[in-house]
Design a protein around this motif. Structure first.
Motif, PDB file in Angstrom:
ATOM      1  N   LYS A   1     137.127  59.353  24.688  1.00  0.00           N
ATOM      2  CA  LYS A   1     136.941  58.760  26.033  1.00  0.00           C
ATOM      3  C   LYS A   1     135.397  58.626  26.250  1.00  0.00           C
ATOM      4  CE  LYS A   1     136.998  63.466  28.168  1.00  0.00           C
ATOM      5  NZ  LYS A   1     137.672  64.231  29.048  1.00  0.00           N
ATOM      6  N   GLN A   2     134.519  59.128  25.736  1.00  0.00           N
ATOM      7  CA  GLN A   2     133.080  59.223  25.739  1.00  0.00           C
ATOM      8  C   GLN A   2     132.610  57.798  25.348  1.00  0.00           C
ATOM      9  OE1 GLN A   2     130.464  62.545  24.805  1.00  0.00           O
ATOM     10  NE2 GLN A   2     132.128  63.356  23.422  1.00  0.00           N
ATOM     11  N   PHE A   3     133.439  56.970  24.498  1.00  0.00           N
ATOM     12  CA  PHE A   3     132.844  55.628  24.276  1.00  0.00           C
ATOM     13  C   PHE A   3     132.727  54.816  25.495  1.00  0.00           C
ATOM     14  CE2 PHE A   3     134.047  57.013  20.023  1.00  0.00           C
ATOM     15  CZ  PHE A   3     132.819  56.314  19.179  1.00  0.00           C
ATOM     16  N   PRO A   4     133.885  54.674  26.327  1.00  0.00           N
ATOM     17  CA  PRO A   4     133.664  53.803  27.505  1.00  0.00           C
ATOM     18  C   PRO A   4     132.957  54.469  28.559  1.00  0.00           C
ATOM     19  CG  PRO A   4     136.048  54.828  27.190  1.00  0.00           C
ATOM     20  CD  PRO A   4     135.487  55.058  26.031  1.00  0.00           C
ATOM     21  N   GLU A   5     132.786  56.047  28.457  1.00  0.00           N
ATOM     22  CA  GLU A   5     132.079  56.471  29.497  1.00  0.00           C
ATOM     23  C   GLU A   5     130.716  56.345  29.457  1.00  0.00           C
ATOM     24  OE1 GLU A   5     135.072  60.447  30.347  1.00  0.00           O
ATOM     25  OE2 GLU A   5     133.196  60.693  29.066  1.00  0.00           O
ATOM     26  N   ARG A   6     130.290  56.070  28.297  1.00  0.00           N
ATOM     27  CA  ARG A   6     128.838  55.888  27.801  1.00  0.00           C
ATOM     28  C   ARG A   6     128.499  54.397  27.616  1.00  0.00           C
ATOM     29  NH1 ARG A   6     127.074  60.956  27.625  1.00  0.00           N
ATOM     30  NH2 ARG A   6     128.343  62.564  26.737  1.00  0.00           N
ATOM     31  N   GLY A   7     129.417  53.473  28.067  1.00  0.00           N
ATOM     32  CA  GLY A   7     129.059  52.173  28.256  1.00  0.00           C
ATOM     33  C   GLY A   7     129.475  51.158  26.960  1.00  0.00           C
ATOM     34  N   PHE A   8     130.177  51.784  26.164  1.00  0.00           N
ATOM     35  CA  PHE A   8     130.490  51.137  24.863  1.00  0.00           C
ATOM     36  C   PHE A   8     131.913  50.562  24.962  1.00  0.00           C
ATOM     37  CE2 PHE A   8     127.331  54.252  23.386  1.00  0.00           C
ATOM     38  CZ  PHE A   8     126.399  53.263  22.801  1.00  0.00           C
ATOM     39  N   ASN A   9     131.952  49.381  24.666  1.00  0.00           N
ATOM     40  CA  ASN A   9     133.556  48.775  24.712  1.00  0.00           C
ATOM     41  C   ASN A   9     134.357  48.714  23.368  1.00  0.00           C
ATOM     42  OD1 ASN A   9     132.563  46.302  23.656  1.00  0.00           O
ATOM     43  ND2 ASN A   9     132.583  45.327  25.536  1.00  0.00           N
ATOM     44  N   CYS A  10     133.556  48.806  22.385  1.00  0.00           N
ATOM     45  CA  CYS A  10     134.187  48.991  21.001  1.00  0.00           C
ATOM     46  C   CYS A  10     133.425  49.987  20.200  1.00  0.00           C
ATOM     47  CB  CYS A  10     134.198  47.649  20.741  1.00  0.00           C
ATOM     48  SG  CYS A  10     132.580  47.054  19.689  1.00  0.00           S
ATOM     49  N   VAL A  11     134.099  50.264  19.142  1.00  0.00           N
ATOM     50  CA  VAL A  11     133.869  51.134  18.047  1.00  0.00           C
ATOM     51  C   VAL A  11     133.752  50.328  16.776  1.00  0.00           C
ATOM     52  CG1 VAL A  11     134.468  53.358  16.759  1.00  0.00           C
ATOM     53  CG2 VAL A  11     134.641  52.904  19.254  1.00  0.00           C
ATOM     54  N   ARG A  12     132.748  50.526  15.926  1.00  0.00           N
ATOM     55  CA  ARG A  12     132.726  49.992  14.543  1.00  0.00           C
ATOM     56  C   ARG A  12     133.156  51.434  13.530  1.00  0.00           C
ATOM     57  NH1 ARG A  12     128.102  49.331  10.498  1.00  0.00           N
ATOM     58  NH2 ARG A  12     128.851  47.672   9.078  1.00  0.00           N
TER      59      ARG A  12
ATOM     60  N   TRP B   1     124.029  52.181  15.572  1.00  0.00           N
ATOM     61  CA  TRP B   1     124.213  53.430  14.763  1.00  0.00           C
ATOM     62  C   TRP B   1     123.356  54.395  15.274  1.00  0.00           C
ATOM     63  CZ3 TRP B   1     126.750  53.839   9.939  1.00  0.00           C
ATOM     64  CH2 TRP B   1     126.618  55.166   9.321  1.00  0.00           C
ATOM     65  N   SER B   2     123.929  55.580  15.388  1.00  0.00           N
ATOM     66  CA  SER B   2     125.428  55.853  15.389  1.00  0.00           C
ATOM     67  C   SER B   2     125.855  56.569  16.688  1.00  0.00           C
ATOM     68  CB  SER B   2     125.283  56.688  14.288  1.00  0.00           C
ATOM     69  OG  SER B   2     126.882  56.973  13.948  1.00  0.00           O
ATOM     70  N   PHE B   3     127.039  56.712  16.672  1.00  0.00           N
ATOM     71  CA  PHE B   3     127.469  57.434  18.075  1.00  0.00           C
ATOM     72  C   PHE B   3     127.474  58.920  18.071  1.00  0.00           C
ATOM     73  CE2 PHE B   3     130.799  58.685  21.014  1.00  0.00           C
ATOM     74  CZ  PHE B   3     130.356  58.168  22.234  1.00  0.00           C
ATOM     75  N   GLY B   4     127.978  59.559  16.564  1.00  0.00           N
ATOM     76  CA  GLY B   4     128.108  61.139  16.382  1.00  0.00           C
ATOM     77  C   GLY B   4     126.998  61.730  16.291  1.00  0.00           C
ATOM     78  N   GLY B   5     126.841  62.654  16.604  1.00  0.00           N
ATOM     79  CA  GLY B   5     125.465  63.656  16.276  1.00  0.00           C
ATOM     80  C   GLY B   5     125.303  64.501  15.253  1.00  0.00           C
ATOM     81  N   SER B   6     126.376  64.385  14.263  1.00  0.00           N
ATOM     82  CA  SER B   6     126.346  65.284  13.321  1.00  0.00           C
ATOM     83  C   SER B   6     127.454  64.989  12.361  1.00  0.00           C
ATOM     84  CB  SER B   6     126.613  66.741  13.580  1.00  0.00           C
ATOM     85  OG  SER B   6     127.863  67.083  14.092  1.00  0.00           O
ATOM     86  N   TYR B   7     127.298  65.685  10.939  1.00  0.00           N
ATOM     87  CA  TYR B   7     128.363  65.266   9.806  1.00  0.00           C
ATOM     88  C   TYR B   7     128.863  66.740   9.134  1.00  0.00           C
ATOM     89  CZ  TYR B   7     125.731  60.723   9.850  1.00  0.00           C
ATOM     90  OH  TYR B   7     125.406  59.693  10.400  1.00  0.00           O
TER      91      TYR B   7
ATOM     92  N   THR C   1     128.207  66.449  22.823  1.00  0.00           N
ATOM     93  CA  THR C   1     128.605  66.726  24.111  1.00  0.00           C
ATOM     94  C   THR C   1     127.691  65.965  25.307  1.00  0.00           C
ATOM     95  OG1 THR C   1     127.264  68.593  24.379  1.00  0.00           O
ATOM     96  CG2 THR C   1     129.663  68.790  23.817  1.00  0.00           C
ATOM     97  N   GLY C   2     126.485  65.509  24.807  1.00  0.00           N
ATOM     98  CA  GLY C   2     125.656  64.915  25.670  1.00  0.00           C
ATOM     99  C   GLY C   2     124.785  64.107  24.824  1.00  0.00           C
ATOM    100  N   TYR C   3     123.758  63.485  25.706  1.00  0.00           N
ATOM    101  CA  TYR C   3     122.815  62.387  25.132  1.00  0.00           C
ATOM    102  C   TYR C   3     121.782  62.938  24.473  1.00  0.00           C
ATOM    103  CZ  TYR C   3     124.813  58.485  27.921  1.00  0.00           C
ATOM    104  OH  TYR C   3     125.820  57.298  28.509  1.00  0.00           O
ATOM    105  N   ARG C   4     121.436  62.409  23.262  1.00  0.00           N
ATOM    106  CA  ARG C   4     120.290  62.994  22.619  1.00  0.00           C
ATOM    107  C   ARG C   4     119.125  62.501  23.089  1.00  0.00           C
ATOM    108  NH1 ARG C   4     119.780  64.678  16.986  1.00  0.00           N
ATOM    109  NH2 ARG C   4     122.079  64.624  16.983  1.00  0.00           N
ATOM    110  N   ASP C   5     118.865  61.054  23.540  1.00  0.00           N
ATOM    111  CA  ASP C   5     117.794  60.527  24.133  1.00  0.00           C
ATOM    112  C   ASP C   5     118.384  60.409  25.542  1.00  0.00           C
ATOM    113  OD1 ASP C   5     115.968  58.952  25.634  1.00  0.00           O
ATOM    114  OD2 ASP C   5     115.983  57.384  24.440  1.00  0.00           O
TER     115      ASP C   5
END
Length: 533
Positions: free
Chosen positions: A71-82, A344-350, A371-375
């Motif tokens: 749900k964070q993708f559309p909440e953060r303005g992204f309409n698609c995922v690679r 690149w990229s959405f998630g903050g860790s691996y 959980t939040g914006y890095r920038d």
């Protein structure tokens, strides 16, 4: 009435960010990606979600429940995922369980964290887990480009990894085609799977345009045969940055309405000079000239095609000087061309990256815990890039947006008729006919007039008496918006360090031959962007 207009503009802006999910399937029309049913443009604004690495499962499930990530993708303005995968995930390991693979990596703390947030995934096979992610995105209405990132699951990429070009040890064409066919067929019923790419970042000692034509045609036909609704996204040579061979020989496929090309660009891409040791204007101009020569030409000319910038990014901690300068330069290109893109990229860790357990991703939109914006300024910096500016199907008249790439702001007009910064939801519309002309406010007799160095330009009816009402773009980047004062001194539009006002100041590093000027001029970079939506 003013308030009603502002509310209407806000609703229109938000609509451009949210309406794409209902426009499917997609096709290519000239340089644009469009909705098949209506002919209206669909702009892809995507973020990358890694699932191709050694764990062979979408990252982040050790931090949040799957649906909380999705749900964070559309909440953060992204309409698609690679969404990336490795070929072997489906040709060799499709029926191996996630738990078994994670156990082989010896990362018990990450396994425990997954068990806490998504316990169901550990007993799933790699195919089932990937499909669960696709289903969650599909349910949320988020479009997907499924990305064949590598064959052997691993971190990508280098020239000697034997994973980069056709007939490498880990890139056998027969198995690659088998994987493409499987993915295209298996996800055929998923409405929001709108595209597949053939392969990420072709590279290595075997690279040749001859083999590119041979295998790219085979791969594209394979995807199209198994799922003709999909866009087929095609990379060039040399890490997705070189399509110059297409200038002399087209690809020649009979389903060009489904073909999209892709390119990558980072601060470290190519040999374009140092962002820290050379004049920023000169480096930026060199980078954008290279972009145009290597792949930007594809969106122009007599036979244009869509170009999807499928990877770019920057260190969102703000600690990388080269990245800080590069991203402003490249944002200016993306905005001017109104490009489709994936960050690149959405998630903050691996879970596990190159021997490091729980590795951090400094290029991520999200913090380490997802959980939040890095920038913290990311939403503002990217607000206009995430909006649709141009639509070939629109009948609305064209106007221009005065945009500041460094901050991501657009211009507003204060009650004192002075220029000031604001968000891009309620921007002022302008008209500019080219260098030496006034910058006029649309549907108004007013134009922009400089009042002196260090002072804000104002709106005036005195539009035909140069030099203060005459504007032009200067410097090798063409990003400095300049005028002259009464004495004929050149002044550039700039930010005011003490307020949201815009002022005119002495221009920074605009002389083309000034190789010694190392001051950063990006506060003075502005664009007049064309829009018809």
């Amino acid at each position: 009435m003013k308030m009603l207009c502002k509310v209407s503009l806000l609703l229109l802006f938000l609509a451009t960010l949210t309406c794409y999910c209902n426009a499917l399937p997609l096709s290519a029309h000239k340089r644009w990606i469009i909705d098949d049913a209506t002919g209206k443009r669909v702009k892809l604004t995507c973020a990358h979600w890694v699932a191709h690495a050694k764990p062979m499962v979408a990252e982040g499930l050790d931090h949040l429940p799957l649906n909380d990530i999705v749900k964070q993708f559309p909440e953060r303005g992204f309409n698609c995922v690679r969404l990336s995968y490795a070929t072997y995930m489906f040709t060799r390991y499709a029926n191996v369980s996630i738990g078994e693979t994670l156990s082989s990596l010896d990362i018990p703390e990450r396994v425990a964290a997954i068990e806490k947030h998504n316990p169901w995934v550990l007993n799933m096979t790699h195919l089932q887990a990937f499909e669960a992610v696709v289903d969650a995105l599909d349910k949320q209405g988020v479009m997907m480009l499924i990305d064949n990132h590598v064959s052997m699951p691993k971190w990508c990429c280098d020239r000697q990894d034997q994973n980069g070009f056709f007939n490498d040890r880990h890139f056998q064409p027969r198995e690659w085609l088998q994987g493409l066919a499987f993915v295209a067929q298996h996800f055929k019923g998923k409405r929001h799977v709108v595209a597949m790419d053939l392969r990420n970042e072709l590279r290595g000692s075997r690279e040749s345009s001859k083999d590119w034509y041979k295998y790219v045609r085979q791969g594209a036909r394979t995807i199209h045969q198994h799922n003709p609704n999909l866009l087929v996204v095609i990379s060039g040579l040399d890490f997705d940055k070189d399509f110059t061979f297409l200038k002399n020989k087209p690809l020649d496929l009979n389903f060009t309405n489904k073909i999209v090309y892709e390119a990558h660009l980072y601060s470290f891409t190519g040999d374009t000079g140092s962002w820290s040791l050379q004049p920023v204007n000169r480096v930026c101009a060199s980078v954008l000239e290279s972009v145009q020569n290597l792949w930007g030409f594809l969106i122009g000319g007599s036979n244009p095609a869509p170009m999807f910038v499928s990877e770019f990014g920057y260190d969102m901690t703000g600690e990388n000087d080269a990245d800080n300068k590069y991203i402003v330069c490249f944002k200016s290109y993306l905005a001017a061309m109104d490009m489709d893109w994936s960050l690149w990229s959405f998630g903050g860790s691996y879970y596990y990256r190159q021997g490091n357990v729980g590795a951090d991703e400094s290029y991520a939109v999200l913090t380490h815990d997802w959980t939040g914006y890095r920038d913290p300024k990311f939403p503002h910096k990217f607000q206009l890039l995430q909006a649709l500016l141009q639509d070939p199907a629109s009948n609305l008249s064209k106007s221009q947006i005065l945009f500041h790439p460094l901050s991501g702001n657009c211009t507003h007009v204060s009650s004192k008729k002075e220029l000031e910064f604001g968000d891009c939801k309620n921007h002022v519309r302008w008209s500019f006919e080219g260098d030496g002309a006034p910058i006029r406010m649309m549907d108004s007799p007013l134009c922009l007039k400089a009042t002196g160095e260090g002072l804000p330009p104002t709106l005036s009816k005195d539009c035909l008496s140069p030099p203060q009402s005459s504007w032009r773009f200067v410097s090798v980047t063409g990003l400095h918006l300049a005028t002259k004062n009464k004495n004929g001194d050149l002044l550039c539009l700039d930010t005011d360090s003490h307020s949201s006002k815009l002022v005119t100041k002495k221009c920074i590093c605009v002389d083309d031959d000034d190789s010694a000027c190392l001051d950063n001029p990006q506060s003075q970079w502005f664009q007049l962007l064309t829009t018809n939506v």
